[in-house]
Scaffold this motif. Sequence first.
Motif, mmCIF file in Angstrom:
data_model
loop_
_atom_site.group_PDB
_atom_site.id
_atom_site.type_symbol
_atom_site.label_atom_id
_atom_site.label_comp_id
_atom_site.label_asym_id
_atom_site.label_seq_id
_atom_site.Cartn_x
_atom_site.Cartn_y
_atom_site.Cartn_z
ATOM 1 N N THR A 105 0.806 -1.219 0.000
ATOM 2 C CA THR A 105 0.000 0.000 0.000
ATOM 3 C C THR A 105 0.842 1.274 0.000
ATOM 4 O OG1 THR A 105 -0.170 0.098 2.415
ATOM 5 C CG2 THR A 105 -1.834 -1.210 1.242
ATOM 6 N N SER A 106 2.145 1.131 -0.049
ATOM 7 C CA SER A 106 3.039 2.293 -0.060
ATOM 8 C C SER A 106 2.728 3.173 -1.266
ATOM 9 C CB SER A 106 4.506 1.851 -0.134
ATOM 10 O OG SER A 106 4.824 1.014 0.943
ATOM 11 N N GLY A 107 2.450 4.429 -1.001
ATOM 12 C CA GLY A 107 2.256 5.385 -2.084
ATOM 13 C C GLY A 107 0.934 5.287 -2.824
ATOM 14 N N ILE A 108 -0.002 4.476 -2.337
ATOM 15 C CA ILE A 108 -1.314 4.438 -2.987
ATOM 16 C C ILE A 108 -2.386 4.841 -1.978
ATOM 17 C CG2 ILE A 108 -0.608 2.753 -4.719
ATOM 18 C CD1 ILE A 108 -2.170 0.621 -3.222
ATOM 19 N N SER A 109 -3.499 5.320 -2.486
ATOM 20 C CA SER A 109 -4.565 5.827 -1.627
ATOM 21 C C SER A 109 -5.433 4.698 -1.082
ATOM 22 C CB SER A 109 -5.453 6.790 -2.418
ATOM 23 O OG SER A 109 -6.222 6.084 -3.380
ATOM 24 N N ALA A 110 -6.217 5.026 -0.079
ATOM 25 C CA ALA A 110 -7.158 4.059 0.494
ATOM 26 C C ALA A 110 -8.153 3.588 -0.565
ATOM 27 C CB ALA A 110 -7.886 4.673 1.683
ATOM 28 N N VAL A 111 -8.574 4.485 -1.427
ATOM 29 C CA VAL A 111 -9.509 4.125 -2.500
ATOM 30 C C VAL A 111 -8.856 3.129 -3.461
ATOM 31 C CG1 VAL A 111 -10.799 5.011 -4.500
ATOM 32 C CG2 VAL A 111 -10.841 6.251 -2.325
ATOM 33 N N GLU A 112 -7.582 3.335 -3.764
ATOM 34 C CA GLU A 112 -6.870 2.393 -4.648
ATOM 35 C C GLU A 112 -6.720 1.028 -3.984
ATOM 36 O OE1 GLU A 112 -3.900 5.065 -7.343
ATOM 37 O OE2 GLU A 112 -3.626 5.216 -5.154
ATOM 38 N N VAL A 113 -6.485 1.014 -2.681
ATOM 39 C CA VAL A 113 -6.401 -0.250 -1.943
ATOM 40 C C VAL A 113 -7.746 -0.959 -2.009
ATOM 41 C CG1 VAL A 113 -6.101 -1.297 0.340
ATOM 42 C CG2 VAL A 113 -4.553 0.536 -0.407
ATOM 43 N N GLU A 114 -8.814 -0.238 -1.696
ATOM 44 C CA GLU A 114 -10.157 -0.820 -1.735
ATOM 45 C C GLU A 114 -10.475 -1.371 -3.120
ATOM 46 O OE1 GLU A 114 -13.034 2.035 -0.350
ATOM 47 O OE2 GLU A 114 -11.789 2.481 1.405
ATOM 48 N N THR A 115 -10.176 -0.614 -4.150
ATOM 49 C CA THR A 115 -10.456 -1.053 -5.520
ATOM 50 C C THR A 115 -9.720 -2.346 -5.833
ATOM 51 O OG1 THR A 115 -10.863 1.211 -6.251
ATOM 52 C CG2 THR A 115 -10.304 -0.405 -7.964
ATOM 53 N N ALA A 116 -8.457 -2.424 -5.470
ATOM 54 C CA ALA A 116 -7.670 -3.632 -5.743
ATOM 55 C C ALA A 116 -8.247 -4.838 -5.001
ATOM 56 C CB ALA A 116 -6.215 -3.413 -5.351
ATOM 57 N N VAL A 117 -8.599 -4.653 -3.739
ATOM 58 C CA VAL A 117 -9.115 -5.769 -2.939
ATOM 59 C C VAL A 117 -10.507 -6.169 -3.413
ATOM 60 C CG1 VAL A 117 -9.794 -6.519 -0.619
ATOM 61 C CG2 VAL A 117 -7.640 -5.260 -0.968
ATOM 62 N N PHE A 118 -11.378 -5.198 -3.664
ATOM 63 C CA PHE A 118 -12.718 -5.521 -4.154
ATOM 64 C C PHE A 118 -12.651 -6.220 -5.513
ATOM 65 C CE2 PHE A 118 -14.565 -1.947 -1.410
ATOM 66 C CZ PHE A 118 -15.027 -2.831 -0.439
ATOM 67 N N THR A 119 -11.729 -5.800 -6.352
ATOM 68 C CA THR A 119 -11.558 -6.470 -7.649
ATOM 69 C C THR A 119 -11.134 -7.918 -7.436
ATOM 70 O OG1 THR A 119 -11.019 -4.397 -8.749
ATOM 71 C CG2 THR A 119 -10.301 -6.429 -9.841
ATOM 72 N N PHE A 120 -10.185 -8.145 -6.533
ATOM 73 C CA PHE A 120 -9.785 -9.518 -6.212
ATOM 74 C C PHE A 120 -10.968 -10.327 -5.687
ATOM 75 C CE2 PHE A 120 -8.525 -12.500 -2.859
ATOM 76 C CZ PHE A 120 -7.878 -13.438 -3.634
ATOM 77 N N LEU A 121 -11.726 -9.770 -4.765
ATOM 78 C CA LEU A 121 -12.844 -10.490 -4.161
ATOM 79 C C LEU A 121 -13.941 -10.797 -5.162
ATOM 80 C CD1 LEU A 121 -13.102 -8.678 -0.717
ATOM 81 C CD2 LEU A 121 -12.227 -10.993 -1.176
ATOM 82 N N SER A 122 -14.019 -10.035 -6.234
ATOM 83 C CA SER A 122 -15.048 -10.285 -7.239
ATOM 84 C C SER A 122 -14.820 -11.597 -7.985
ATOM 85 C CB SER A 122 -15.135 -9.128 -8.235
ATOM 86 O OG SER A 122 -13.995 -9.103 -9.076
ATOM 87 N N THR A 123 -13.647 -12.210 -7.802
ATOM 88 C CA THR A 123 -13.349 -13.488 -8.445
ATOM 89 C C THR A 123 -13.934 -14.672 -7.684
ATOM 90 O OG1 THR A 123 -11.219 -13.803 -7.321
ATOM 91 C CG2 THR A 123 -11.200 -12.545 -9.390
ATOM 92 N N PHE A 124 -14.486 -14.423 -6.506
ATOM 93 C CA PHE A 124 -15.064 -15.497 -5.691
ATOM 94 C C PHE A 124 -16.542 -15.659 -5.993
ATOM 95 C CE2 PHE A 124 -11.208 -14.629 -3.483
ATOM 96 C CZ PHE A 124 -10.823 -15.857 -2.984
#
Length: 124
Positions: A105-124
């Motif tokens: 998460t270094s250098g990225i925003s909370a929104v970018e973190v959420e987007t990455a994780v939600f995108t990953f979770l959408s594969t389930f």
Amino acid sequence: MPDLDSVESKTLLIAVVGPCSSGKSTLTNALKAAGYRARHPAQEHSYVANMWQRVTQPDVLVYLDVDYANMRARRPHIDGGPQRLAEQRHRLRHAREHCDFYLDTSGISAVEVETAVFTFLSTF
């Protein structure tokens, strides 16, 4: 973001681990707000290598990481030097080896973190 109406994906128990200031609380709150079951087992403070498994028994383990410069920028009032981050990473090594999703998460925003994780979770 994943389909917020997906009942199957929302039944997953998600554990979020990582060093202090990596964004665990922010992400856990965002996951809960989106209807997910999410926990932060505070693995970075435990000497029990697999505490995340014992306490949470998650279906999905998310590991957030952060570098020292960003850790200090996020919480300048808390410091233990680079050795504190190294110690937390040492305590987290078992979780990192077994995580389903890793994100620095270094250098990225909370929104970018959420987007990455939600995108990953959408594969389930």
